[in-house]
Design a protein around this motif. Sequence first.
Motif, PDB file in Angstrom:
ATOM      1  N   GLN A  33       0.757  -1.174   0.025  1.00 38.67           N
ATOM      2  CA  GLN A  33       0.042   0.186  -0.126  1.00 38.67           C
ATOM      3  C   GLN A  33       0.936   1.113  -0.080  1.00 38.67           C
ATOM      4  OE1 GLN A  33      -2.225  -0.242   3.424  1.00 38.67           O
ATOM      5  NE2 GLN A  33      -3.336  -2.001   2.849  1.00 38.67           N
ATOM      6  N   TYR A  34       0.185   2.284  -0.624  1.00 41.10           N
ATOM      7  CA  TYR A  34       1.139   3.659  -0.868  1.00 41.10           C
ATOM      8  C   TYR A  34       1.431   3.971   0.567  1.00 41.10           C
ATOM      9  CZ  TYR A  34       1.821   8.527  -1.579  1.00 41.10           C
ATOM     10  OH  TYR A  34       2.553   9.790  -1.471  1.00 41.10           O
ATOM     11  N   MET A  35       0.384   4.073   1.477  1.00 36.18           N
ATOM     12  CA  MET A  35       0.792   4.629   2.934  1.00 36.18           C
ATOM     13  C   MET A  35       1.800   3.967   3.645  1.00 36.18           C
ATOM     14  SD  MET A  35      -0.612   7.483   2.955  1.00 36.18           S
ATOM     15  CE  MET A  35      -0.306   8.020   4.659  1.00 36.18           C
ATOM     16  N   ALA A  39       4.879   5.444   5.479  1.00 29.71           N
ATOM     17  CA  ALA A  39       5.439   5.242   6.898  1.00 29.71           C
ATOM     18  C   ALA A  39       6.630   4.808   6.888  1.00 29.71           C
ATOM     19  CB  ALA A  39       4.501   4.162   7.421  1.00 29.71           C
ATOM     20  N   PHE A  40       7.412   4.073   6.041  1.00 35.56           N
ATOM     21  CA  PHE A  40       8.601   3.566   5.956  1.00 35.56           C
ATOM     22  C   PHE A  40       9.546   4.844   5.735  1.00 35.56           C
ATOM     23  CE2 PHE A  40      12.375   2.358   3.115  1.00 35.56           C
ATOM     24  CZ  PHE A  40      12.930   1.459   4.097  1.00 35.56           C
ATOM     25  N   LYS A  62       4.205   2.660  -4.872  1.00 32.55           N
ATOM     26  CA  LYS A  62       4.205   1.755  -3.766  1.00 32.55           C
ATOM     27  C   LYS A  62       5.605   1.364  -3.571  1.00 32.55           C
ATOM     28  CE  LYS A  62       0.607  -0.739  -4.896  1.00 32.55           C
ATOM     29  NZ  LYS A  62      -0.290  -1.829  -4.759  1.00 32.55           N
ATOM     30  N   THR A  63       6.547   1.923  -4.329  1.00 33.03           N
ATOM     31  CA  THR A  63       8.145   1.498  -4.565  1.00 33.03           C
ATOM     32  C   THR A  63       8.850   2.593  -3.957  1.00 33.03           C
ATOM     33  OG1 THR A  63       7.793   0.257  -6.555  1.00 33.03           O
ATOM     34  CG2 THR A  63      10.231   1.057  -5.953  1.00 33.03           C
ATOM     35  N   ASN A  94       7.306  -2.406   8.702  1.00 29.46           N
ATOM     36  CA  ASN A  94       6.248  -1.721   7.966  1.00 29.46           C
ATOM     37  C   ASN A  94       5.698  -2.258   6.454  1.00 29.46           C
ATOM     38  OD1 ASN A  94       6.094   1.154   8.876  1.00 29.46           O
ATOM     39  ND2 ASN A  94       8.367   1.007   8.791  1.00 29.46           N
ATOM     40  N   ARG A  95       6.137  -3.569   6.297  1.00 35.39           N
ATOM     41  CA  ARG A  95       5.828  -4.259   5.119  1.00 35.39           C
ATOM     42  C   ARG A  95       4.196  -4.230   4.859  1.00 35.39           C
ATOM     43  NH1 ARG A  95       8.445  -9.397   3.124  1.00 35.39           N
ATOM     44  NH2 ARG A  95      10.764  -8.851   2.782  1.00 35.39           N
TER      45      ARG A  95
END
Length: 95
Positions: A33-35, A39-40, A62-63, A94-95
């Motif tokens: 997910q984008y979020m 967060a990462f 998402k990368t 965070n994955r």
Amino acid sequence: MLFTEEELREQISKLEGWKLEDNTMVRKYMFSQYMKGIAFVDEVATISEAFDHHPHITIDYKTVTLRLKSNEEDGITALDIREVHEFNEAFEKNR
């Protein structure tokens, strides 16, 4: 102090997902997910501030791509290796 080419190859081989490109360590982290990627990046920023050593960060949906080297030394040092270990740990959370 910079790693020799042999030392650097050995260190990189121990780091999941990292490779060398133009004397810079690079890793692409993929998220579901984008979020989660955002967060990462927030954790990467916190880690980087603690080390006072900051990667180049690219967010592409998402990368998240990190590029890191010691600019003062123009190469890879033990500081870079310690820091990417922490980036990898943050990714696992965070994955």
